[in-house]
Write a protein that holds these residues in place. Structure first.
Motif, short mmCIF file in Angstrom:
data_model
loop_
_atom_site.label_atom_id
_atom_site.label_comp_id
_atom_site.label_asym_id
_atom_site.label_seq_id
_atom_site.Cartn_x
_atom_site.Cartn_y
_atom_site.Cartn_z
N ARG A 197 28.92 40.01 30.60
CA ARG A 197 29.96 39.31 29.53
C ARG A 197 32.12 39.97 29.04
O ARG A 197 32.64 39.62 30.01
CB ARG A 197 30.17 38.66 28.71
N ARG A 198 31.77 41.45 28.36
CA ARG A 198 32.89 41.52 28.04
C ARG A 198 33.49 42.79 29.36
O ARG A 198 34.53 42.91 29.71
CB ARG A 198 32.26 42.97 27.19
N LEU A 199 32.60 42.71 30.56
CA LEU A 199 32.39 43.61 31.73
C LEU A 199 33.48 42.20 32.74
O LEU A 199 34.48 42.68 33.34
CB LEU A 199 31.47 44.26 32.53
N ILE A 200 32.94 41.20 32.43
CA ILE A 200 33.84 40.43 33.66
C ILE A 200 34.94 39.76 32.80
O ILE A 200 35.77 39.84 34.04
CB ILE A 200 32.37 38.76 33.34
N ASP A 201 35.09 39.52 32.02
CA ASP A 201 36.20 39.54 31.31
C ASP A 201 37.65 40.91 31.19
O ASP A 201 38.80 40.65 31.23
CB ASP A 201 35.64 39.18 29.45
N THR A 202 37.06 41.55 31.03
CA THR A 202 37.80 43.09 32.12
C THR A 202 38.93 42.49 33.19
O THR A 202 39.91 43.07 33.12
CB THR A 202 37.24 44.33 31.93
N LEU A 203 38.02 41.78 33.59
CA LEU A 203 38.23 42.14 35.65
C LEU A 203 39.00 40.99 35.35
O LEU A 203 40.17 40.31 35.90
CB LEU A 203 36.80 42.00 36.57
#
Length: 231
Positions: free
Chosen positions: A158-164
């Motif tokens: 989720r953190r990776l997705i949020d970064t994008l």
């Protein structure tokens, strides 16, 4: 670029973590497309909108600028970044790897009432589009996706997705009204929901991949015809 953007208060509470609360509210607005590329941000207008002092607003903006979610000009003016089509395509290629993965994980982990939740969001999305309330429709589209990614149960993913999403959230507002009126996203979401009902993780991931690709292609077409403005 447009003038300073004000966002509606959502119950910011007082406390030791006021800066974090302002940061999270501003961050969520970027994720959901509440801000548009080129919108200016000032600590003064943000503090006025949220009913807080200048310091937490300044700090929240600075944190997001450090994350690349807010652009800082040579004159120290803050604004929402304007991506060109190559940048959007690069981010899309990464999203197409991560978000279908999260969708597949969500099928395997979702609660029994999860499908009903997705259906309600998607039907609300349809009604907002039919009413031509495209800003609300985009927020519901974002809610649909992020609700699924939350259900995956992976904080790292989720953190990776949020970064994008922090980078592309505002640019998603460039999706043409003509594309939205065709209810392409709504129908793609129905395919995702159908796969959830069948507990078919692979089909859900593929339906999500198709939704991302079609939406991104439509946005890229717009970006190619309207290059970003300079400072």
């Amino acid at each position: 670029m447009s003038g300073p953007k004000e966002i509606p208060p959502e119950g910011v509470s007082r406390g030791a973590t006021l800066t974090e609360q302002v940061y999270l509210q501003l961050r969520n607005g970027l994720l959901r497309g509440d801000w548009k590329p080129g919108d200016k941000i000032s600590a003064r207008s943000l503090s006025r909108s949220l009913g807080v002092s200048l310091t937490p607003s300044r700090e929240a903006i600075a944190y997001l600028a450090n994350e690349g979610a807010i652009h800082v000009s040579d004159t120290r003016m803050y604004s929402i970044p304007e991506l060109d089509w190559q940048q959007y395509e690069e981010i899309t290629r990464i999203r197409i790897q991560l978000e279908p993965m999260a969708t597949q994980m969500a099928v395997e982990a979702a609660a029994s009432d999860f499908v009903e939740q997705l259906e309600q969001i998607n039907e609300d999305l349809k009604q907002r589009i039919k009413a031509e309330d495209f800003d609300a429709g985009l927020r519901l589209d974002s809610d649909f996706h992020l609700t699924i990614y939350d259900a995956a149960g992976s904080a790292v993913l989720r953190r990776l997705i949020d970064t994008l999403w922090l980078q592309i959230g505002p640019t998603r507002t460039r999706l043409s009204h003509e594309y939205r009126r065709r209810l392409v996203g709504y129908e793609n979401h129905r395919a995702v929901i159908a796969a959830f009902k069948k507990n078919d993780a692979s089909a859900a991931a593929e339906a999500m991949r198709r939704d991302l690709r079609q939406g991104a292609d439509a946005i890229i077409t717009v970006l190619k015809n309207t290059p970003p403005q300079s400072d």
